[in-house]
Design an enzyme around this catalytic site. Structure first.
Site, PDB file in Angstrom:
ATOM      1  N   HIS A 102      35.428  31.246  51.556  1.00  0.00           N
ATOM      2  CA  HIS A 102      35.895  32.744  51.088  1.00  0.00           C
ATOM      3  C   HIS A 102      37.225  33.260  51.746  1.00  0.00           C
ATOM      4  CE1 HIS A 102      34.222  37.009  50.279  1.00  0.00           C
ATOM      5  NE2 HIS A 102      35.472  37.000  50.485  1.00  0.00           N
ATOM      6  N   HIS A 157      40.958  35.108  50.740  1.00  0.00           N
ATOM      7  CA  HIS A 157      41.895  36.034  49.805  1.00  0.00           C
ATOM      8  C   HIS A 157      43.287  35.705  50.297  1.00  0.00           C
ATOM      9  CE1 HIS A 157      38.871  39.214  48.997  1.00  0.00           C
ATOM     10  NE2 HIS A 157      38.521  38.681  50.102  1.00  0.00           N
ATOM     11  N   ARG A 163      45.895  36.692  47.833  1.00  0.00           N
ATOM     12  CA  ARG A 163      46.541  37.782  47.252  1.00  0.00           C
ATOM     13  C   ARG A 163      47.562  36.980  46.158  1.00  0.00           C
ATOM     14  NH1 ARG A 163      42.711  40.971  48.975  1.00  0.00           N
ATOM     15  NH2 ARG A 163      43.414  41.660  51.170  1.00  0.00           N
ATOM     16  N   LYS A 197      32.415  35.561  40.734  1.00  0.00           N
ATOM     17  CA  LYS A 197      32.336  36.376  41.817  1.00  0.00           C
ATOM     18  C   LYS A 197      31.872  37.649  41.321  1.00  0.00           C
ATOM     19  CE  LYS A 197      32.902  38.195  45.975  1.00  0.00           C
ATOM     20  NZ  LYS A 197      33.287  37.891  47.521  1.00  0.00           N
ATOM     21  N   HIS A 242      29.345  39.556  46.605  1.00  0.00           N
ATOM     22  CA  HIS A 242      29.620  40.574  47.400  1.00  0.00           C
ATOM     23  C   HIS A 242      28.344  41.618  47.634  1.00  0.00           C
ATOM     24  CE1 HIS A 242      32.251  43.733  50.054  1.00  0.00           C
ATOM     25  NE2 HIS A 242      31.225  44.249  49.546  1.00  0.00           N
ATOM     26  N   HIS A 272      30.082  36.809  53.397  1.00  0.00           N
ATOM     27  CA  HIS A 272      30.151  37.524  54.594  1.00  0.00           C
ATOM     28  C   HIS A 272      29.087  38.225  54.818  1.00  0.00           C
ATOM     29  CE1 HIS A 272      31.068  40.378  51.202  1.00  0.00           C
ATOM     30  NE2 HIS A 272      32.094  40.175  51.222  1.00  0.00           N
ATOM     31  N   ASP A 317      36.615  34.938  55.093  1.00  0.00           N
ATOM     32  CA  ASP A 317      37.103  36.315  54.321  1.00  0.00           C
ATOM     33  C   ASP A 317      38.427  36.920  54.805  1.00  0.00           C
ATOM     34  OD1 ASP A 317      36.895  38.353  52.737  1.00  0.00           O
ATOM     35  OD2 ASP A 317      35.389  39.663  53.693  1.00  0.00           O
TER      36      ASP A 317
HETATM   37  O1  DOR Z   1      37.232  43.608  54.246  1.00  0.00           O
HETATM   38  C1  DOR Z   1      37.361  43.119  53.205  1.00  0.00           C
HETATM   39  N1  DOR Z   1      38.553  42.923  52.636  1.00  0.00           N
HETATM   40  N2  DOR Z   1      36.288  42.937  52.451  1.00  0.00           N
HETATM   41  C2  DOR Z   1      36.258  42.748  50.928  1.00  0.00           C
HETATM   42  O2  DOR Z   1      35.299  42.693  50.468  1.00  0.00           O
HETATM   43  C3  DOR Z   1      37.815  42.477  50.268  1.00  0.00           C
HETATM   44  C4  DOR Z   1      38.561  42.157  51.167  1.00  0.00           C
HETATM   45  C5  DOR Z   1      39.990  42.607  50.388  1.00  0.00           C
HETATM   46  O3  DOR Z   1      40.236  41.983  49.408  1.00  0.00           O
HETATM   47  O4  DOR Z   1      40.807  43.149  51.058  1.00  0.00           O
HETATM   48 ZN    ZN Z   2      36.231  38.948  50.787  1.00  0.00          ZN
END
Ligand code: DOR
Ligand code: ZN
Length: 352
Positions: free
Chosen positions: A17, A19, A21, A103, A140, A178, A251
């Site tokens: 999991h 991110h 960007r 997702k 989520h 998470h 995460d």
């Molecule tokens: O803390 C988080 N940040 N939880 C999420 O579900 C999304 C993530 C984000 O994309 O910043």
């Molecule tokens: Zn996340």
């Protein structure tokens, strides 16, 4: 006297999991994940969400192009489920060798979730198609509502949405991502073979008190929000239990410092640079180091049907705290603060 383990070698793990960007943020952060992980399940919640296989292909290309030279990191792409998702798109995703999951963000639950799902039950034909194609649903797990306390969102989601969903779709593989509560852990522990869950380093290290220590701490704000310390203890018990379907998902969610230190602070901790050392420290504290290799490098791989990675990582306990990582420069005046625990970090990771 029992010998204390101070070194551990494991196969290169995967991050189930993450991110990454896009644009300059992607270029600033991707190397750290690629340094420590062989593959990662990449979240689709870009400002313009990844809803089609064609968009997932294009995003994958941008990620690969942003990698350092000669790096073999493999991004495992996901699609963002919306109320408009079609069975045809699910079939395309399942037939592709690029998309590894879809997702589910409940609408407005977190960062870039405005296009999220408003009524999961209305998507039953899509979920049936996912089960047919063997595509897992990545969740989520928070239910929002005017009468639902922010600290109860996960618990309420499990009861009202997730348990009924798993009953309606016994063939669908689901990952509760998470996990932050005892109820979340219990859901995986009690669940059938189709149910897995990921644990972040920060939810294992922090509880809600850490958000308020000496003042409001935006850099500790994430979603699902940190919970009571009893819940953190339940997560830690779960890693000791060595459950075969609980595995690593950082995460790691970078935001510029200006977006964190703001009146409406963005949720997310950037944990990728030290992730393995952070987890190792928790497993060490719990006397569960012998479980760490399975948690990081075998169980998620088995759940997703992926081979174990070939390279190896060495984790070693340090007598002095390891150094605090530098802020990451994204662009002039735009920086990201990597997470570092206040009590120090006594583990180091290296590729061997
Ligand atoms: O803390 C988080 N940040 N939880 C999420 O579900 C999304 C993530 C984000 O994309 O910043
Ligand atoms: Zn996340």
């Amino acid at each position: 006297m029992q010998r204390v383990t101070d070194q551990l070698d494991i196969p290169v793990p995967d991050d189930f999991h993450l991110h990454l960007r896009d644009g300059e943020l992607l270029r600033a952060v991707v190397a750290e994940s690629a340094r420590w992980f062989g593959r990662a399940i990449v979240m689709p919640n870009l400002a313009s969400p990844v809803v089609t296989v064609a968009q997932a292909f294009a995003y994958r290309e941008r990620i690969v192009r942003a990698l350092p030279a000669n790096n073999s990191f493999v991004p495992l792409m996901t699609l963002y489920l919306t109320d408009q998702m079609t069975v045809a798109e699910v079939k395309r995703a399942g037939a592709s060798d690029v998309v590894f999951g879809i997702k589910l963000y409940p609408a407005h639950a977190t960062t870039n979730s405005a296009h999220g799902v408003t009524d999961v039950a209305a998507l039953d034909p899509v979920l049936d198609a996912m089960a047919d194609m063997g595509l897992p649903l990545l969740i989520h797990g928070e239910k929002l509502g005017p009468d639902i306390d922010v600290f109860d969102r996960e618990k309420v989601f499990i009861k009202d949405v997730l348990i009924p969903l798993v009953r309606r779709h016994p063939q669908l593989r689901v990952v509760l991502e998470h996990i932050t509560t005892e109820e979340g852990v219990q859901f995986v522990l009690d669940g059938p073979e189709t149910v897995g869950g990921t644990l972040t380093a920060h939810h294992l290290l922090l509880d809600r008190n850490d958000m308020f220590r000496g003042g409001l701490r935006p850099h500790h704000y994430c979603l699902p929000v940190l919970k009571r310390m009893e819940h953190k203890r339940a997560l830690r018990r779960a890693i000791r239990s060595g459950h075969p379907r609980l595995f690593l998902g950082t995460d790691s969610a970078p935001h510029p410092i200006s977006a964190k230190e703001a009146s409406h602070c963005c949720a997310g901790l950037y944990t990728a640079p030290l992730a393995l050392a952070l987890y190792a420290q928790v497993f060490d504290e719990e006397g569960a180091l012998k479980q760490f290799g399975a948690f990081a490098s075998h169980r998620g791989q088995a759940f997703y049907g992926l081979p174990v990675n070939l390279g190896r990582i060495r984790l070693s306990r340090q007598s002095r705290p390891v150094e605090v990582p530098e802020r990451v420069l994204v662009a002039p005046g735009v920086e990201i603060l990597p997470f570092y625990p206040e009590d120090g970090l006594h583990w180091r990771a290296e590729r061997i």
